[in-house]
Design a protein around this motif. Sequence first.
Motif, PDB file in Angstrom:
ATOM      1  N   PHE A   1       0.833  -1.205   0.000  1.00 20.80           N
ATOM      2  CA  PHE A   1       0.000   0.000   0.000  1.00 20.80           C
ATOM      3  C   PHE A   1       0.873   1.264   0.000  1.00 20.80           C
ATOM      4  O   PHE A   1       0.570   2.234  -0.696  1.00 20.80           O
ATOM      5  CB  PHE A   1      -0.950   0.006   1.205  1.00 20.80           C
ATOM      6  CG  PHE A   1      -1.991  -1.095   1.160  1.00 20.80           C
ATOM      7  CD1 PHE A   1      -2.465  -1.579  -0.055  1.00 20.80           C
ATOM      8  CD2 PHE A   1      -2.498  -1.643   2.323  1.00 20.80           C
ATOM      9  CE1 PHE A   1      -3.423  -2.598  -0.111  1.00 20.80           C
ATOM     10  CE2 PHE A   1      -3.455  -2.657   2.291  1.00 20.80           C
ATOM     11  CZ  PHE A   1      -3.916  -3.134   1.074  1.00 20.80           C
ATOM     12  N   GLU A   2       1.944   1.245   0.795  1.00 21.89           N
ATOM     13  CA  GLU A   2       2.858   2.401   0.823  1.00 21.89           C
ATOM     14  C   GLU A   2       3.471   2.634  -0.548  1.00 21.89           C
ATOM     15  O   GLU A   2       3.611   3.775  -0.998  1.00 21.89           O
ATOM     16  CB  GLU A   2       3.988   2.175   1.836  1.00 21.89           C
ATOM     17  CG  GLU A   2       3.645   2.600   3.252  1.00 21.89           C
ATOM     18  CD  GLU A   2       4.702   2.142   4.256  1.00 21.89           C
ATOM     19  OE1 GLU A   2       5.899   2.115   3.887  1.00 21.89           O
ATOM     20  OE2 GLU A   2       4.319   1.800   5.384  1.00 21.89           O
TER      21      GLU A   2
ATOM     22  N   LEU B   1       1.811   6.422  -7.046  1.00 27.52           N
ATOM     23  CA  LEU B   1       0.585   6.900  -7.697  1.00 27.52           C
ATOM     24  C   LEU B   1       0.002   8.162  -7.061  1.00 27.52           C
ATOM     25  O   LEU B   1      -0.934   8.740  -7.593  1.00 27.52           O
ATOM     26  CB  LEU B   1      -0.492   5.802  -7.677  1.00 27.52           C
ATOM     27  CG  LEU B   1      -0.159   4.515  -8.429  1.00 27.52           C
ATOM     28  CD1 LEU B   1      -1.268   3.484  -8.262  1.00 27.52           C
ATOM     29  CD2 LEU B   1       0.055   4.805  -9.920  1.00 27.52           C
ATOM     30  N   GLY B   2       0.525   8.573  -5.906  1.00 32.90           N
ATOM     31  CA  GLY B   2      -0.012   9.769  -5.251  1.00 32.90           C
ATOM     32  C   GLY B   2      -1.467   9.581  -4.877  1.00 32.90           C
ATOM     33  O   GLY B   2      -1.847   8.535  -4.371  1.00 32.90           O
ATOM     34  N   ARG B   3      -2.304  10.563  -5.171  1.00 30.75           N
ATOM     35  CA  ARG B   3      -3.707  10.513  -4.754  1.00 30.75           C
ATOM     36  C   ARG B   3      -4.479   9.389  -5.458  1.00 30.75           C
ATOM     37  O   ARG B   3      -5.450   8.861  -4.918  1.00 30.75           O
ATOM     38  CB  ARG B   3      -4.397  11.855  -5.018  1.00 30.75           C
ATOM     39  CG  ARG B   3      -3.805  13.005  -4.225  1.00 30.75           C
ATOM     40  CD  ARG B   3      -4.689  14.231  -4.321  1.00 30.75           C
ATOM     41  NE  ARG B   3      -5.938  14.085  -3.584  1.00 30.75           N
ATOM     42  CZ  ARG B   3      -6.052  14.307  -2.276  1.00 30.75           C
ATOM     43  NH1 ARG B   3      -5.018  14.682  -1.570  1.00 30.75           N
ATOM     44  NH2 ARG B   3      -7.221  14.176  -1.684  1.00 30.75           N
TER      45      ARG B   3
ATOM     46  N   ALA C   1      -6.819   2.963  -6.533  1.00 26.20           N
ATOM     47  CA  ALA C   1      -6.188   1.677  -6.860  1.00 26.20           C
ATOM     48  C   ALA C   1      -6.248   0.705  -5.685  1.00 26.20           C
ATOM     49  O   ALA C   1      -6.260  -0.511  -5.883  1.00 26.20           O
ATOM     50  CB  ALA C   1      -4.739   1.906  -7.285  1.00 26.20           C
ATOM     51  N   ILE C   2      -6.283   1.209  -4.466  1.00 23.88           N
ATOM     52  CA  ILE C   2      -6.333   0.338  -3.284  1.00 23.88           C
ATOM     53  C   ILE C   2      -7.777   0.014  -2.910  1.00 23.88           C
ATOM     54  O   ILE C   2      -8.104  -1.106  -2.533  1.00 23.88           O
ATOM     55  CB  ILE C   2      -5.608   1.005  -2.089  1.00 23.88           C
ATOM     56  CG1 ILE C   2      -4.116   1.176  -2.403  1.00 23.88           C
ATOM     57  CG2 ILE C   2      -5.802   0.196  -0.819  1.00 23.88           C
ATOM     58  CD1 ILE C   2      -3.372   2.084  -1.427  1.00 23.88           C
TER      59      ILE C   2
ATOM     60  N   THR D   1      -1.535  11.500   8.704  1.00 23.83           N
ATOM     61  CA  THR D   1      -2.394  12.587   9.172  1.00 23.83           C
ATOM     62  C   THR D   1      -3.854  12.322   8.791  1.00 23.83           C
ATOM     63  O   THR D   1      -4.753  12.987   9.293  1.00 23.83           O
ATOM     64  CB  THR D   1      -1.954  13.934   8.548  1.00 23.83           C
ATOM     65  OG1 THR D   1      -1.920  13.772   7.122  1.00 23.83           O
ATOM     66  CG2 THR D   1      -0.590  14.351   9.059  1.00 23.83           C
ATOM     67  N   GLU D   2      -4.075  11.340   7.909  1.00 20.93           N
ATOM     68  CA  GLU D   2      -5.434  11.029   7.462  1.00 20.93           C
ATOM     69  C   GLU D   2      -5.725   9.550   7.710  1.00 20.93           C
ATOM     70  O   GLU D   2      -4.797   8.740   7.773  1.00 20.93           O
ATOM     71  CB  GLU D   2      -5.562  11.291   5.957  1.00 20.93           C
ATOM     72  CG  GLU D   2      -5.229  12.715   5.593  1.00 20.93           C
ATOM     73  CD  GLU D   2      -5.776  13.105   4.241  1.00 20.93           C
ATOM     74  OE1 GLU D   2      -6.201  12.217   3.486  1.00 20.93           O
ATOM     75  OE2 GLU D   2      -5.780  14.321   3.972  1.00 20.93           O
ATOM     76  N   PRO D   3      -7.010   9.178   7.811  1.00 17.80           N
ATOM     77  CA  PRO D   3      -7.335   7.751   7.910  1.00 17.80           C
ATOM     78  C   PRO D   3      -6.733   7.010   6.720  1.00 17.80           C
ATOM     79  O   PRO D   3      -6.825   7.478   5.580  1.00 17.80           O
ATOM     80  CB  PRO D   3      -8.869   7.743   7.831  1.00 17.80           C
ATOM     81  CG  PRO D   3      -9.291   9.076   8.315  1.00 17.80           C
ATOM     82  CD  PRO D   3      -8.223  10.027   7.847  1.00 17.80           C
ATOM     83  N   SER D   4      -6.091   5.886   6.977  1.00 19.22           N
ATOM     84  CA  SER D   4      -5.291   5.274   5.905  1.00 19.22           C
ATOM     85  C   SER D   4      -5.694   3.851   5.547  1.00 19.22           C
ATOM     86  O   SER D   4      -5.022   3.204   4.761  1.00 19.22           O
ATOM     87  CB  SER D   4      -3.817   5.323   6.299  1.00 19.22           C
ATOM     88  OG  SER D   4      -3.620   4.559   7.468  1.00 19.22           O
ATOM     89  N   CYS D   5      -6.820   3.365   6.118  1.00 18.31           N
ATOM     90  CA  CYS D   5      -7.178   1.970   5.858  1.00 18.31           C
ATOM     91  C   CYS D   5      -8.104   1.885   4.644  1.00 18.31           C
ATOM     92  O   CYS D   5      -9.277   1.508   4.742  1.00 18.31           O
ATOM     93  CB  CYS D   5      -7.788   1.362   7.107  1.00 18.31           C
ATOM     94  SG  CYS D   5      -6.616   1.462   8.479  1.00 18.31           S
ATOM     95  N   THR D   6      -7.538   2.242   3.512  1.00 18.11           N
ATOM     96  CA  THR D   6      -8.305   2.395   2.273  1.00 18.11           C
ATOM     97  C   THR D   6      -8.832   1.064   1.749  1.00 18.11           C
ATOM     98  O   THR D   6      -9.957   0.978   1.277  1.00 18.11           O
ATOM     99  CB  THR D   6      -7.397   3.057   1.208  1.00 18.11           C
ATOM    100  OG1 THR D   6      -6.717   4.139   1.826  1.00 18.11           O
ATOM    101  CG2 THR D   6      -8.204   3.579   0.044  1.00 18.11           C
ATOM    102  N   PHE D   7      -8.013   0.023   1.836  1.00 22.11           N
ATOM    103  CA  PHE D   7      -8.447  -1.295   1.361  1.00 22.11           C
ATOM    104  C   PHE D   7      -9.676  -1.759   2.156  1.00 22.11           C
ATOM    105  O   PHE D   7     -10.672  -2.196   1.586  1.00 22.11           O
ATOM    106  CB  PHE D   7      -7.310  -2.319   1.501  1.00 22.11           C
ATOM    107  CG  PHE D   7      -7.709  -3.707   1.071  1.00 22.11           C
ATOM    108  CD1 PHE D   7      -7.636  -4.073  -0.262  1.00 22.11           C
ATOM    109  CD2 PHE D   7      -8.174  -4.629   1.994  1.00 22.11           C
ATOM    110  CE1 PHE D   7      -8.029  -5.351  -0.672  1.00 22.11           C
ATOM    111  CE2 PHE D   7      -8.568  -5.904   1.595  1.00 22.11           C
ATOM    112  CZ  PHE D   7      -8.489  -6.261   0.263  1.00 22.11           C
TER     113      PHE D   7
END
Length: 176
Positions: A45-46, A52-54, A59-60, A128-134
Amino acid sequence: MKHGEVLENFNILKEMIKFDGTTSEVQAADLDWLIIRGDLLREIFEGLRAYLGRGANIAIKAPGKTSGKRFFASLLNRNMELKEIVIVLNLLINEGGWGKSEITVDYEGKKATVTLQNCITARKTRSTEPSCTFLTGYFEGFFEKLFNKETQCIETACIAKGDAVCEFQITPKNMA
Ligand SMILES: [Zn+2]
């Protein structure tokens, strides 16, 4: 929906997961599974975010959503009740190493809340933002099928940004 009760009452996980020594496949609910390291998942994911940036979030999230829908469908094919399907999801999140989850479902209002302690995609990370996109995509897809209605999932708290748990709110899509 405590872990011990679920195991006593259903004992589904033990029944579901099978290892086929001839094909070297781990099967659960007629899908093939893989055990991978948590840090490898986070690195994937990182890496997507770095390159890919934003656009990485799309994609995730997209495969997460497909995966959540597919998992729901595979359990429905086993003629399980909706409430049992939610219990199995909770069990697999916990037993699968994704984190310690609690799922609350409002079937009438077509809303749900999932909280995850020690979430696999956020533990040992800072953001700084919620990161659990998957997982956001996964729950969106899962509950869209469960409610048979377009839903949106928003991660409202995340341990990556210092919150105590990751929290996902699932609501009908036409609601703010
Ligand atoms: Zn999170």
